[in-house]
Design a protein around this motif. Sequence first.
Motif, PDB file in Angstrom:
ATOM      1  N   VAL A   1      -6.239  -4.095   3.473  1.00  0.00           N
ATOM      2  CA  VAL A   1      -5.826  -4.053   2.069  1.00  0.00           C
ATOM      3  C   VAL A   1      -4.788  -2.949   1.853  1.00  0.00           C
ATOM      4  O   VAL A   1      -3.692  -3.197   1.371  1.00  0.00           O
ATOM      5  N   ALA A   2      -5.152  -1.720   2.216  1.00  0.00           N
ATOM      6  CA  ALA A   2      -4.268  -0.578   1.976  1.00  0.00           C
ATOM      7  C   ALA A   2      -4.664   0.573   2.876  1.00  0.00           C
ATOM      8  O   ALA A   2      -5.802   0.648   3.327  1.00  0.00           O
ATOM      9  N   ALA A   3      -3.720   1.471   3.122  1.00  0.00           N
ATOM     10  CA  ALA A   3      -3.998   2.658   3.928  1.00  0.00           C
ATOM     11  C   ALA A   3      -3.147   3.808   3.448  1.00  0.00           C
ATOM     12  O   ALA A   3      -2.089   3.612   2.844  1.00  0.00           O
ATOM     13  N   ILE A   4      -3.619   5.028   3.751  1.00  0.00           N
ATOM     14  CA  ILE A   4      -2.906   6.234   3.340  1.00  0.00           C
ATOM     15  C   ILE A   4      -3.000   7.254   4.464  1.00  0.00           C
ATOM     16  O   ILE A   4      -4.037   7.396   5.107  1.00  0.00           O
ATOM     17  N   SER A   5      -1.897   7.937   4.722  1.00  0.00           N
ATOM     18  CA  SER A   5      -1.863   8.922   5.795  1.00  0.00           C
ATOM     19  C   SER A   5      -2.687  10.154   5.428  1.00  0.00           C
ATOM     20  O   SER A   5      -3.115  10.324   4.282  1.00  0.00           O
ATOM     21  N   TRP A   6      -2.875  11.032   6.388  1.00  0.00           N
ATOM     22  CA  TRP A   6      -3.728  12.193   6.175  1.00  0.00           C
ATOM     23  C   TRP A   6      -3.227  13.063   5.023  1.00  0.00           C
ATOM     24  O   TRP A   6      -4.020  13.625   4.273  1.00  0.00           O
ATOM     25  N   SER A   7      -1.927  13.148   4.861  1.00  0.00           N
ATOM     26  CA  SER A   7      -1.356  14.001   3.814  1.00  0.00           C
ATOM     27  C   SER A   7      -1.208  13.280   2.485  1.00  0.00           C
ATOM     28  O   SER A   7      -0.953  13.908   1.457  1.00  0.00           O
ATOM     29  N   GLY A   8      -1.324  11.962   2.528  1.00  0.00           N
ATOM     30  CA  GLY A   8      -1.061  11.172   1.330  1.00  0.00           C
ATOM     31  C   GLY A   8       0.399  10.827   1.157  1.00  0.00           C
ATOM     32  O   GLY A   8       0.770  10.130   0.223  1.00  0.00           O
ATOM     33  N   GLY A   9       1.221  11.266   2.084  1.00  0.00           N
ATOM     34  CA  GLY A   9       2.653  11.052   1.936  1.00  0.00           C
ATOM     35  C   GLY A   9       3.132   9.667   2.324  1.00  0.00           C
ATOM     36  O   GLY A   9       4.257   9.291   2.010  1.00  0.00           O
ATOM     37  N   HIS A  10       2.283   8.942   3.006  1.00  0.00           N
ATOM     38  CA  HIS A  10       2.668   7.595   3.432  1.00  0.00           C
ATOM     39  C   HIS A  10       1.548   6.621   3.099  1.00  0.00           C
ATOM     40  O   HIS A  10       0.382   6.899   3.366  1.00  0.00           O
ATOM     41  N   THR A  11       1.931   5.505   2.500  1.00  0.00           N
ATOM     42  CA  THR A  11       0.964   4.460   2.191  1.00  0.00           C
ATOM     43  C   THR A  11       1.448   3.124   2.735  1.00  0.00           C
ATOM     44  O   THR A  11       2.635   2.934   3.018  1.00  0.00           O
ATOM     45  N   ASN A  12       0.521   2.210   2.854  1.00  0.00           N
ATOM     46  CA  ASN A  12       0.797   0.894   3.424  1.00  0.00           C
ATOM     47  C   ASN A  12      -0.083  -0.107   2.682  1.00  0.00           C
ATOM     48  O   ASN A  12      -1.262   0.181   2.428  1.00  0.00           O
ATOM     49  N   TYR A  13       0.481  -1.262   2.334  1.00  0.00           N
ATOM     50  CA  TYR A  13      -0.269  -2.257   1.570  1.00  0.00           C
ATOM     51  C   TYR A  13      -0.106  -3.645   2.163  1.00  0.00           C
ATOM     52  O   TYR A  13       0.959  -3.997   2.681  1.00  0.00           O
ATOM     53  N   ALA A  14      -1.133  -4.437   2.025  1.00  0.00           N
ATOM     54  CA  ALA A  14      -1.008  -5.854   2.324  1.00  0.00           C
ATOM     55  C   ALA A  14      -0.124  -6.496   1.264  1.00  0.00           C
ATOM     56  O   ALA A  14      -0.134  -6.084   0.099  1.00  0.00           O
ATOM     57  N   ASP A  15       0.622  -7.507   1.662  1.00  0.00           N
ATOM     58  CA  ASP A  15       1.522  -8.170   0.717  1.00  0.00           C
ATOM     59  C   ASP A  15       0.773  -8.722  -0.486  1.00  0.00           C
ATOM     60  O   ASP A  15       1.291  -8.743  -1.599  1.00  0.00           O
ATOM     61  N   SER A  16      -0.443  -9.162  -0.267  1.00  0.00           N
ATOM     62  CA  SER A  16      -1.213  -9.803  -1.323  1.00  0.00           C
ATOM     63  C   SER A  16      -1.621  -8.856  -2.448  1.00  0.00           C
ATOM     64  O   SER A  16      -1.998  -9.310  -3.531  1.00  0.00           O
ATOM     65  N   VAL A  17      -1.543  -7.543  -2.205  1.00  0.00           N
ATOM     66  CA  VAL A  17      -1.977  -6.581  -3.225  1.00  0.00           C
ATOM     67  C   VAL A  17      -0.852  -5.663  -3.680  1.00  0.00           C
ATOM     68  O   VAL A  17      -1.056  -4.849  -4.599  1.00  0.00           O
ATOM     69  N   LYS A  18       0.311  -5.756  -3.085  1.00  0.00           N
ATOM     70  CA  LYS A  18       1.427  -4.881  -3.464  1.00  0.00           C
ATOM     71  C   LYS A  18       1.751  -5.048  -4.944  1.00  0.00           C
ATOM     72  O   LYS A  18       1.832  -6.156  -5.456  1.00  0.00           O
ATOM     73  N   GLY A  19       1.923  -3.919  -5.600  1.00  0.00           N
ATOM     74  CA  GLY A  19       2.238  -3.930  -7.017  1.00  0.00           C
ATOM     75  C   GLY A  19       1.021  -4.026  -7.915  1.00  0.00           C
ATOM     76  O   GLY A  19       1.140  -3.842  -9.133  1.00  0.00           O
ATOM     77  N   ARG A  20      -0.143  -4.294  -7.334  1.00  0.00           N
ATOM     78  CA  ARG A  20      -1.375  -4.394  -8.133  1.00  0.00           C
ATOM     79  C   ARG A  20      -2.388  -3.307  -7.769  1.00  0.00           C
ATOM     80  O   ARG A  20      -3.118  -2.829  -8.634  1.00  0.00           O
ATOM     81  N   PHE A  21      -2.443  -2.957  -6.498  1.00  0.00           N
ATOM     82  CA  PHE A  21      -3.399  -1.963  -6.014  1.00  0.00           C
ATOM     83  C   PHE A  21      -2.659  -0.670  -5.654  1.00  0.00           C
ATOM     84  O   PHE A  21      -1.498  -0.701  -5.229  1.00  0.00           O
ATOM     85  N   ALA A  22      -3.366   0.444  -5.777  1.00  0.00           N
ATOM     86  CA  ALA A  22      -2.807   1.732  -5.390  1.00  0.00           C
ATOM     87  C   ALA A  22      -3.873   2.567  -4.699  1.00  0.00           C
ATOM     88  O   ALA A  22      -4.978   2.738  -5.230  1.00  0.00           O
ATOM     89  N   ILE A  23      -3.530   3.068  -3.530  1.00  0.00           N
ATOM     90  CA  ILE A  23      -4.445   3.919  -2.780  1.00  0.00           C
ATOM     91  C   ILE A  23      -4.017   5.370  -2.974  1.00  0.00           C
ATOM     92  O   ILE A  23      -2.825   5.680  -3.043  1.00  0.00           O
ATOM     93  N   SER A  24      -5.000   6.251  -3.082  1.00  0.00           N
ATOM     94  CA  SER A  24      -4.717   7.679  -3.228  1.00  0.00           C
ATOM     95  C   SER A  24      -5.875   8.457  -2.611  1.00  0.00           C
ATOM     96  O   SER A  24      -6.920   7.882  -2.288  1.00  0.00           O
ATOM     97  N   ARG A  25      -5.682   9.745  -2.459  1.00  0.00           N
ATOM     98  CA  ARG A  25      -6.740  10.566  -1.881  1.00  0.00           C
ATOM     99  C   ARG A  25      -6.724  11.949  -2.498  1.00  0.00           C
ATOM    100  O   ARG A  25      -5.681  12.436  -2.943  1.00  0.00           O
TER     101      ARG A  25
END
Length: 124
Positions: free
Chosen positions: A48-72
């Motif tokens: 679905v989504a992922a975030i790097s250790w620092s939070g500086g890089h995120t990655n999303y599945a196409d199906s959720v881009k623009g709708r979901f947001a990952i944070s830490r």
Amino acid sequence: QVQLVESGGGLVQAGGSLRLSCAASGRTFSTYAMGWFRQAPGKEREFVAAISWSGGHTNYADSVKGRFAISRDNAKNTVYLQMNSLKPEDTAVYYCAADRFGLATMEEKAYDYWGQGTQVTVSS
């Protein structure tokens, strides 16, 4: 060793929002990349989504881009998944996972630790 506990799942109508949380134990949380995956009934688990250790890089599945947001929040040892504009096809058990190497990869096998999952049900 990292233990992960998800929360925030539930039943919501289509178009609604939910925020999932994943609380992690251990002092090394800030060095781990974190990911969210989901598994719908009768289907394989998917990224679905992922975030790097620092939070500086995120990655999303196409199906959720623009709708979901990952944070830490590393001070709270917690990762979040904000889910907006939910659709019935988002219905699944959502899992958080931790990757020791800190990369926001979508590859499931890269993740070392997994939570037990939280159910998200979106009604039409």
